[in-house]
Every structure is written in structure tokens, then in C-alpha cells.
Design a protein around this motif. Structure first.
Motif, PDB file in Angstrom:
ATOM      1  N   SER A 191       0.830  -1.206   0.000  1.00  0.00           N
ATOM      2  CA  SER A 191       0.000   0.000   0.000  1.00  0.00           C
ATOM      3  C   SER A 191       0.864   1.255   0.000  1.00  0.00           C
ATOM      4  CB  SER A 191      -0.943   0.007   1.206  1.00  0.00           C
ATOM      5  OG  SER A 191      -1.836  -1.078   1.134  1.00  0.00           O
ATOM      6  N   ALA A 192       1.949   1.232   0.786  1.00  0.00           N
ATOM      7  CA  ALA A 192       2.864   2.380   0.823  1.00  0.00           C
ATOM      8  C   ALA A 192       3.519   2.586  -0.542  1.00  0.00           C
ATOM      9  CB  ALA A 192       3.928   2.168   1.901  1.00  0.00           C
ATOM     10  N   GLN A 193       3.934   1.484  -1.173  1.00  0.00           N
ATOM     11  CA  GLN A 193       4.543   1.594  -2.504  1.00  0.00           C
ATOM     12  C   GLN A 193       3.521   2.072  -3.538  1.00  0.00           C
ATOM     13  OE1 GLN A 193       6.202  -2.364  -3.052  1.00  0.00           O
ATOM     14  NE2 GLN A 193       8.175  -1.767  -2.194  1.00  0.00           N
ATOM     15  N   ALA A 194       2.286   1.589  -3.413  1.00  0.00           N
ATOM     16  CA  ALA A 194       1.235   1.947  -4.369  1.00  0.00           C
ATOM     17  C   ALA A 194       0.962   3.448  -4.353  1.00  0.00           C
ATOM     18  CB  ALA A 194      -0.042   1.164  -4.078  1.00  0.00           C
ATOM     19  N   ARG A 195       1.114   4.072  -3.193  1.00  0.00           N
ATOM     20  CA  ARG A 195       0.868   5.519  -3.088  1.00  0.00           C
ATOM     21  C   ARG A 195       1.939   6.325  -3.833  1.00  0.00           C
ATOM     22  NH1 ARG A 195      -0.829   3.872   2.097  1.00  0.00           N
ATOM     23  NH2 ARG A 195       1.193   4.299   3.062  1.00  0.00           N
ATOM     24  N   ALA A 196       3.090   5.683  -4.113  1.00  0.00           N
ATOM     25  CA  ALA A 196       4.202   6.404  -4.743  1.00  0.00           C
ATOM     26  C   ALA A 196       4.240   6.233  -6.258  1.00  0.00           C
ATOM     27  CB  ALA A 196       5.527   5.929  -4.140  1.00  0.00           C
ATOM     28  N   VAL A 197       3.301   5.468  -6.827  1.00  0.00           N
ATOM     29  CA  VAL A 197       3.376   5.181  -8.262  1.00  0.00           C
ATOM     30  C   VAL A 197       1.974   5.158  -8.863  1.00  0.00           C
ATOM     31  CG1 VAL A 197       3.298   2.659  -7.974  1.00  0.00           C
ATOM     32  CG2 VAL A 197       4.456   3.629  -9.964  1.00  0.00           C
ATOM     33  N   LYS A 198       1.891   5.552 -10.142  1.00  0.00           N
ATOM     34  CA  LYS A 198       0.629   5.493 -10.863  1.00  0.00           C
ATOM     35  C   LYS A 198       0.560   4.161 -11.607  1.00  0.00           C
ATOM     36  CE  LYS A 198       0.779  10.467 -11.701  1.00  0.00           C
ATOM     37  NZ  LYS A 198       1.141  11.468 -12.702  1.00  0.00           N
ATOM     38  N   PRO A 199      -0.642   3.579 -11.746  1.00  0.00           N
ATOM     39  CA  PRO A 199      -0.752   2.299 -12.445  1.00  0.00           C
ATOM     40  C   PRO A 199      -0.146   2.316 -13.856  1.00  0.00           C
ATOM     41  CG  PRO A 199      -2.799   2.761 -11.291  1.00  0.00           C
ATOM     42  CD  PRO A 199      -1.924   3.983 -11.142  1.00  0.00           C
ATOM     43  N   GLY A 200      -0.293   3.424 -14.577  1.00  0.00           N
ATOM     44  CA  GLY A 200       0.259   3.507 -15.938  1.00  0.00           C
ATOM     45  C   GLY A 200       1.770   3.378 -15.952  1.00  0.00           C
ATOM     46  N   ALA A 201       2.426   4.041 -15.019  1.00  0.00           N
ATOM     47  CA  ALA A 201       3.892   3.953 -14.928  1.00  0.00           C
ATOM     48  C   ALA A 201       4.299   2.543 -14.509  1.00  0.00           C
ATOM     49  CB  ALA A 201       4.417   4.978 -13.922  1.00  0.00           C
ATOM     50  N   LEU A 202       3.522   1.958 -13.617  1.00  0.00           N
ATOM     51  CA  LEU A 202       3.824   0.613 -13.119  1.00  0.00           C
ATOM     52  C   LEU A 202       3.715  -0.423 -14.232  1.00  0.00           C
ATOM     53  CD1 LEU A 202       4.626  -0.906 -10.607  1.00  0.00           C
ATOM     54  CD2 LEU A 202       2.228  -1.005  -9.945  1.00  0.00           C
ATOM     55  N   VAL A 203       2.742  -0.265 -15.101  1.00  0.00           N
ATOM     56  CA  VAL A 203       2.595  -1.180 -16.245  1.00  0.00           C
ATOM     57  C   VAL A 203       3.866  -1.149 -17.100  1.00  0.00           C
ATOM     58  CG1 VAL A 203       1.368  -1.519 -18.430  1.00  0.00           C
ATOM     59  CG2 VAL A 203       0.078  -1.168 -16.324  1.00  0.00           C
ATOM     60  N   GLU A 204       4.390   0.034 -17.335  1.00  0.00           N
ATOM     61  CA  GLU A 204       5.609   0.153 -18.141  1.00  0.00           C
ATOM     62  C   GLU A 204       6.811  -0.494 -17.450  1.00  0.00           C
ATOM     63  OE1 GLU A 204       6.394   3.889 -20.126  1.00  0.00           O
ATOM     64  OE2 GLU A 204       4.304   4.479 -19.842  1.00  0.00           O
ATOM     65  N   VAL A 205       6.899  -0.335 -16.139  1.00  0.00           N
ATOM     66  CA  VAL A 205       7.989  -0.957 -15.377  1.00  0.00           C
ATOM     67  C   VAL A 205       7.879  -2.485 -15.448  1.00  0.00           C
ATOM     68  CG1 VAL A 205       8.926  -1.288 -13.051  1.00  0.00           C
ATOM     69  CG2 VAL A 205       8.347   1.016 -13.852  1.00  0.00           C
ATOM     70  N   ILE A 206       6.656  -2.998 -15.315  1.00  0.00           N
ATOM     71  CA  ILE A 206       6.450  -4.449 -15.397  1.00  0.00           C
ATOM     72  C   ILE A 206       6.874  -4.965 -16.769  1.00  0.00           C
ATOM     73  CG2 ILE A 206       4.680  -6.265 -15.460  1.00  0.00           C
ATOM     74  CD1 ILE A 206       3.211  -4.665 -13.238  1.00  0.00           C
ATOM     75  N   LYS A 207       6.533  -4.238 -17.814  1.00  0.00           N
ATOM     76  CA  LYS A 207       6.916  -4.646 -19.169  1.00  0.00           C
ATOM     77  C   LYS A 207       8.436  -4.707 -19.321  1.00  0.00           C
ATOM     78  CE  LYS A 207       2.776  -3.137 -21.648  1.00  0.00           C
ATOM     79  NZ  LYS A 207       2.213  -2.159 -22.600  1.00  0.00           N
ATOM     80  N   LEU A 208       9.133  -3.767 -18.686  1.00  0.00           N
ATOM     81  CA  LEU A 208      10.602  -3.764 -18.750  1.00  0.00           C
ATOM     82  C   LEU A 208      11.192  -5.020 -18.109  1.00  0.00           C
ATOM     83  CD1 LEU A 208      11.381  -0.045 -17.822  1.00  0.00           C
ATOM     84  CD2 LEU A 208      11.841  -1.153 -20.017  1.00  0.00           C
ATOM     85  N   PHE A 209      10.682  -5.380 -16.936  1.00  0.00           N
ATOM     86  CA  PHE A 209      11.206  -6.568 -16.250  1.00  0.00           C
ATOM     87  C   PHE A 209      10.769  -7.854 -16.949  1.00  0.00           C
ATOM     88  CE2 PHE A 209      12.053  -3.467 -12.974  1.00  0.00           C
ATOM     89  CZ  PHE A 209      13.265  -3.914 -12.453  1.00  0.00           C
ATOM     90  N   ASN A 210       9.591  -7.828 -17.576  1.00  0.00           N
ATOM     91  CA  ASN A 210       9.142  -8.977 -18.350  1.00  0.00           C
ATOM     92  C   ASN A 210      10.057  -9.182 -19.556  1.00  0.00           C
ATOM     93  OD1 ASN A 210       7.144 -11.023 -18.343  1.00  0.00           O
ATOM     94  ND2 ASN A 210       6.195 -10.079 -20.118  1.00  0.00           N
ATOM     95  N   GLN A 211      10.413  -8.074 -20.218  1.00  0.00           N
ATOM     96  CA  GLN A 211      11.335  -8.140 -21.363  1.00  0.00           C
ATOM     97  C   GLN A 211      12.713  -8.623 -20.917  1.00  0.00           C
ATOM     98  OE1 GLN A 211      10.711  -7.700 -24.706  1.00  0.00           O
ATOM     99  NE2 GLN A 211      12.811  -8.459 -24.910  1.00  0.00           N
ATOM    100  N   ALA A 212      13.113  -8.236 -19.714  1.00  0.00           N
ATOM    101  CA  ALA A 212      14.411  -8.690 -19.188  1.00  0.00           C
ATOM    102  C   ALA A 212      14.441 -10.212 -19.106  1.00  0.00           C
ATOM    103  CB  ALA A 212      14.664  -8.074 -17.804  1.00  0.00           C
ATOM    104  N   GLY A 213      13.292 -10.820 -18.791  1.00  0.00           N
ATOM    105  CA  GLY A 213      13.219 -12.282 -18.734  1.00  0.00           C
ATOM    106  C   GLY A 213      13.485 -12.901 -20.090  1.00  0.00           C
ATOM    107  N   ALA A 214      12.911 -12.310 -21.141  1.00  0.00           N
ATOM    108  CA  ALA A 214      13.147 -12.809 -22.499  1.00  0.00           C
ATOM    109  C   ALA A 214      14.611 -12.603 -22.899  1.00  0.00           C
ATOM    110  CB  ALA A 214      12.215 -12.097 -23.476  1.00  0.00           C
ATOM    111  N   ASP A 215      15.169 -11.451 -22.532  1.00  0.00           N
ATOM    112  CA  ASP A 215      16.566 -11.155 -22.880  1.00  0.00           C
ATOM    113  C   ASP A 215      17.536 -12.067 -22.151  1.00  0.00           C
ATOM    114  OD1 ASP A 215      15.564  -9.169 -24.485  1.00  0.00           O
ATOM    115  OD2 ASP A 215      16.037  -7.536 -23.111  1.00  0.00           O
ATOM    116  N   MET A 216      17.186 -12.478 -20.925  1.00  0.00           N
ATOM    117  CA  MET A 216      18.060 -13.357 -20.146  1.00  0.00           C
ATOM    118  C   MET A 216      18.292 -14.685 -20.850  1.00  0.00           C
ATOM    119  SD  MET A 216      17.250 -13.318 -16.112  1.00  0.00           S
ATOM    120  CE  MET A 216      17.548 -11.852 -15.151  1.00  0.00           C
ATOM    121  N   ARG A 217      17.265 -15.168 -21.530  1.00  0.00           N
ATOM    122  CA  ARG A 217      17.385 -16.470 -22.209  1.00  0.00           C
ATOM    123  C   ARG A 217      18.352 -16.394 -23.377  1.00  0.00           C
ATOM    124  NH1 ARG A 217      12.014 -16.717 -20.423  1.00  0.00           N
ATOM    125  NH2 ARG A 217      11.138 -15.678 -22.228  1.00  0.00           N
ATOM    126  N   LEU A 218      18.557 -15.195 -23.897  1.00  0.00           N
ATOM    127  CA  LEU A 218      19.409 -15.029 -25.077  1.00  0.00           C
ATOM    128  C   LEU A 218      20.822 -14.572 -24.736  1.00  0.00           C
ATOM    129  CD1 LEU A 218      16.801 -13.089 -27.256  1.00  0.00           C
ATOM    130  CD2 LEU A 218      17.306 -15.534 -27.344  1.00  0.00           C
TER     131      LEU A 218
END
Length: 197
Positions: free
Chosen positions: A138-165
């Protein structure tokens, strides 16, 4: 297969073998198995082979190369504080301690998913989490907007794909940390003030 069903089966196995385990260990194994009973049994065998009289959460995390919840929360806090140096230092400290970069990424994505549910509303009902963890989310949620968080999640998701390569598994994780902070800054979010106690 639901986590509860996997946990119950693992408890049965341990009772038959007369082996003690902390309750959180079996839930950890069940979650790592992502719905596969066979994978859960394989992970349990791995832990039993690791040695020791009983299965403790610390020993299980060490054997499976997992980060602690506190470390993942701290890493997200560093992102929200927009502190690239601290985020990179923590990632490298964890890897030096034997944490598997792929497992760290899995745990990071799970935490970010939980954070998105809380930030978007309705997460408390959907997530069955301890009160202390819900307070931190809840404390972290107050510091970030859902739209920005979606972009951050996409970055870490892409990192997973890049790790395999890639030849350097930690590099995609490090890049995701840097890019995540840049995304948060681009969204004009004020850095989260961390409690330094």
C-alpha cells in the motif's frame, strides 16, 4: 493445480517420511512449481537432498537460489525512490550471495504484479497476503501510478526474455533497473522517501 492442493500433498509426503518442515516452506515450493505437482515434488526432493534435519524457509530459499521478500521489497523501494545506484548495488549483492538472477526476476515480477493490483484498487480482496506485506504494498502503491507501473512491469518482463538469449544473465536485470527509474522519472513521479530507520 491450486497451491493449497500441492501443499497438502507435500505435507502428506513429509508425514510419511517423518520429516519436519516450516509451513511457509511448502507454500514456497508450491508457488515455485506454478501449478505442477511433478515440479513441486522435484523441488521438494531437491530441498531434502540439500540436507538438514528439518526444512526451514531460510534453507529452502538458499537451496533454490531465491531472494528474500525483504530484498525484493527493498529493490522496488529503490526504484520508487529513483535511486539507480542503490538498486544496482542491491541486485549485485544478491547475485554475489548466490541468488539466481532468473529467480530474482520471477520474484520481482510477482511483487510488481501484486503492487499493480493494489495500485489499481481491489488488490486487498484478491491477494491473500500477510498484513505486513499488504501495508508495504500500500505504501509503494501511493508512490506510483498504475500507468507507470505497467511500463515498469513490461521492462522486467522483457528482461526475462533477454536473459534467455544473453551471455550475462545479470545484464538484462541491471538494464531493467536503470530503465525503470528513467520511466518513473519520465512520468513525473516524485521519488518515494524511504524510511532510513
Amino acid at each position: 493445480i491450486p497451491v493449497e492442493q500441492i501443499v497438502a500433498h507435500l505435507q502428506y509426503i513429509l508425514q510419511e517420511e517423518k520429516i519436519d518442515a516450516e509451513p511457509d516452506v511448502l507454500e514456497l515450493v508450491a508457488r515455485q512449481a506454478t501449478g505442477s505437482m511433478r515440479d513441486a515434488q522435484s523441488l521438494l526432493d531437491q530441498l531434502l537432498a540439500y540436507g538438514g534435519d528439518g526444512l526451514t524457509l531460510d534453507r529452502a530459499r538458499e537451496a533454490l537460489g531465491l531472494a528474500t521478500n525483504e530484498a525484493v521489497i527493498a529493490l522496488v523501494n529503490h526504484l520508487l525512490a529513483q535511486d539507480v545506484a542503490a538498486g544496482l548495488a542491491l541486485v549485485n549483492d544478491l547475485l554475489d550471495q548466490g541468488v539466481d538472477p532468473r529467480q530474482l526476476l520471477v520474484e520481482m515480477l510477482e511483487h510488481l504484479r501484486q503492487l499493480l493490483l493494489v495500485a489499481a484498487g481491489g488488490g486487498r480482496e484478491r491477494l491473500n497476503l500477510p498484513e505486513e506485506l499488504m501495508a508495504q504494498l500500500s505504501a509503494q502503491a501511493r508512490a506510483v501510478k498504475p500507468g507507470a507501473l505497467v511500463e515498469v512491469i513490461k521492462l522486467f518482463n522483457q528482461a526475462g526474455a533477454d536473459m534467455r538469449l544473453g551471455l550475462q544473465p545479470q545484464l538484462p536485470l541491471e538494464l531493467a533497473v536503470v530503465e525503470a527509474v528513467l520511466k518513473l522519472q519520465a512520468h513525473g513521479l516524485a521519488p518515494m522517501i524511504l524510511n532510513q530507520e
